[in-house]
Write an enzyme that holds these catalytic residues in place. Structure first.
Site, mmCIF file in Angstrom:
data_model
loop_
_atom_site.group_PDB
_atom_site.id
_atom_site.type_symbol
_atom_site.label_atom_id
_atom_site.label_comp_id
_atom_site.label_asym_id
_atom_site.label_seq_id
_atom_site.Cartn_x
_atom_site.Cartn_y
_atom_site.Cartn_z
ATOM 1 N N ASP A 103 0.793 -1.223 0.000
ATOM 2 C CA ASP A 103 0.000 0.000 0.000
ATOM 3 C C ASP A 103 0.827 1.276 0.000
ATOM 4 O OD1 ASP A 103 1.034 0.022 2.573
ATOM 5 O OD2 ASP A 103 -0.890 -0.349 3.563
ATOM 6 N N GLU A 125 0.484 -8.944 -1.789
ATOM 7 C CA GLU A 125 -0.263 -8.474 -0.617
ATOM 8 C C GLU A 125 -1.480 -7.668 -1.051
ATOM 9 O OE1 GLU A 125 1.692 -7.352 3.447
ATOM 10 O OE2 GLU A 125 0.781 -5.507 2.653
ATOM 11 N N GLU A 139 -2.702 5.046 2.671
ATOM 12 C CA GLU A 139 -2.420 3.676 2.237
ATOM 13 C C GLU A 139 -3.649 2.924 1.730
ATOM 14 O OE1 GLU A 139 0.921 4.995 4.787
ATOM 15 O OE2 GLU A 139 -1.270 5.026 5.036
ATOM 16 N N HIS A 216 3.867 5.597 14.020
ATOM 17 C CA HIS A 216 4.232 6.673 13.107
ATOM 18 C C HIS A 216 3.188 6.950 12.035
ATOM 19 C CE1 HIS A 216 5.597 2.999 11.003
ATOM 20 N NE2 HIS A 216 5.174 3.647 9.937
ATOM 21 N N ARG A 218 0.347 8.393 9.696
ATOM 22 C CA ARG A 218 -0.020 9.790 9.459
ATOM 23 C C ARG A 218 -1.276 10.183 10.231
ATOM 24 N NH1 ARG A 218 2.389 12.552 5.145
ATOM 25 N NH2 ARG A 218 3.870 11.287 3.974
ATOM 26 N N HIS A 249 10.502 6.937 14.387
ATOM 27 C CA HIS A 249 10.567 7.194 12.952
ATOM 28 C C HIS A 249 11.295 8.510 12.677
ATOM 29 C CE1 HIS A 249 9.098 7.819 8.804
ATOM 30 N NE2 HIS A 249 8.828 6.523 8.796
#
Length: 389
Positions: A103, A125, A139, A216, A218, A249
């Site tokens: 993604d 995937e 994603e 991490h 968004r 991150h």
């Protein structure tokens, strides 16, 4: 079905981030070792340093490296720079198949660039869904768009296959393969692993129970991430039987609140993202994991490590249904209470740590290669992956 190529099947694999590289490495290594294929590897360098760590670990050398990463890069920059570069590579290489993964932006853009050149796309995937385009952002839409552009869909589970069928994908285009993350872990996690990162050897052997954290996403930046960090601070101050390792991150919007709230706490170790081999073996040493990551929901069941998921929903419901992942969101009190329960309730911990692994048996890459041969008329259709238990 594509025309059967006269020469080996030329497969161009594209990825740009550490998670993609980790999960695609078993496939790329398999392609390179099989004379039925000519393997070409292109990376966008969307995440530069973390990507290079994985390439080195698995011994992968890109044939093309776009190196698109810039400071504080925007989504628009990643997409446009990767699209321009991948279009040029596809035009030059003229592959029989383009493989993308998961993604990330490279997945969607790689599929789009291949579509523009009328080259078939295989999506590793495929089929994971939250059914909410904003969660995870961006994603969820990247994956949907990549699936819509793909000709072969390598779904890791029967649930993912069902999602694709509901959306009108053809059954003959879908292969249930298991998840390649398990292949990568099987190759990497070893008893007696010697950690390269300073301090990790000592950390893994400390008498306190180790909690590993990676957050991490968004959608969690800002107040949600602060609530997660505050919960971890509460736990570190209240309990003397734990040590927390937070993989922070590189994103400045992650670094600032995490280091502001947790910096200097006695029972908290803050560090940059760890090389994949050390990271996989640190997960194996962990007592439990607190995360908003997607991939950790797949990896932890293989390791028998419970996961508390700091999100409101997941595109990987199999682990929740199996019992090895529990959704706790980003509420400070709920996170603390959930961690305390797993630390204090032996039965609750055992129920999660001993739950069956729904994601793979270490042979996903093998099934994907067989699926490619099948689509090009070079072999039988591989049997679908079926989890044990």
């Amino acid at each position: 079905m594509p025309d059967k190529p006269a020469a080996p099947i030329k497969v161009l694999s594209c990825f740009g981030t550490r998670p993609e590289a980790t999960k695609m490495a078993p496939v790329v290594r398999g392609l390179a070792a099989d004379p039925a294929f000519e393997s070409v590897l292109a990376v966008t360098g969307q995440h530069r340093e973390m990507l290079d760590q994985v390439l080195d670990h698995f011994g992968l050398k890109p044939d093309h490296d776009l190196n698109i990463m810039v400071p504080r890069q925007t989504l628009g920059h990643i997409v446009t720079a990767a699209l321009r570069g991948l279009e040029d590579i596809i035009s030059e290489e003229r592959p029989d198949l383009v493989l993308v993964h998961g993604d990330a932006h490279t997945s969607f853009v790689g599929a789009l660039a291949a579509f523009y050149h009328k080259v078939p796309v295989g999506h590793v995937e495929a089929g994971l869904r939250t059914h909410d385009k904003w969660l995870p952002y961006p994603e969820e839409m990247n994956r949907i768009l990549a699936d819509d552009l793909s000709d072969s869909l390598y779904a890791p589970t029967a649930t993912s296959r069902a999602n694709l069928l509901t959306e009108g994908k053809r059954p003959e285009d879908i292969y249930v393969t298991g998840n390649t993350a398990i292949d990568a872990l099987s190759w990497t996690v070893r008893p007696g692993h010697r950690f390269e990162r300073a301090g990790l050897e000592t950390l893994a052997k400390r008498p306190e129970r180790l909690i590993v954290v990676e957050c991490h996403r968004r959608e969690n930046l800002g107040l949600p991430l602060e609530q997660i960090a505050l919960a971890l601070r509460d736990l570190a101050r209240a309990r003397h039987d734990i040590v927390i390792f937070f993989s922070v991150h590189k994103n400045p919007d992650v670094q600032e609140p995490v280091r502001r709230i947790l910096g200097g706490e006695e029972r908290v170790v803050l560090d940059d993202p760890v090389d994949y081999a050390d990271w996989a073996n640190l997960l194996d040493a962990a007592h439990l994991i607190v995360t908003d990551s997607g991939g950790l929901q797949e990896e932890a069941p293989f390791l028998g490590t419970p996961v508390l998921l700091c999100r409101d929903q997941t595109e990987r419901p199999e682990a929740v249904e199996a019992g090895t992942v529990r959704i706790v969101g980003t509420d400070r009190r709920r996170i603390v209470e959930s961690v305390d329960e797993l630390l204090d309730d032996v039965a609750a911990y055992a129920a999660m740590s001993e739950a069956p692994n729904p994601y793979g048996d270490g042979r996903a890459a093998e099934r994907i290669l067989a699926a490619i041969k099948h689509r090009f008329g070079l072999g039988p259709r591989p049997a679908d992956f079926v989890p044990r238990g």
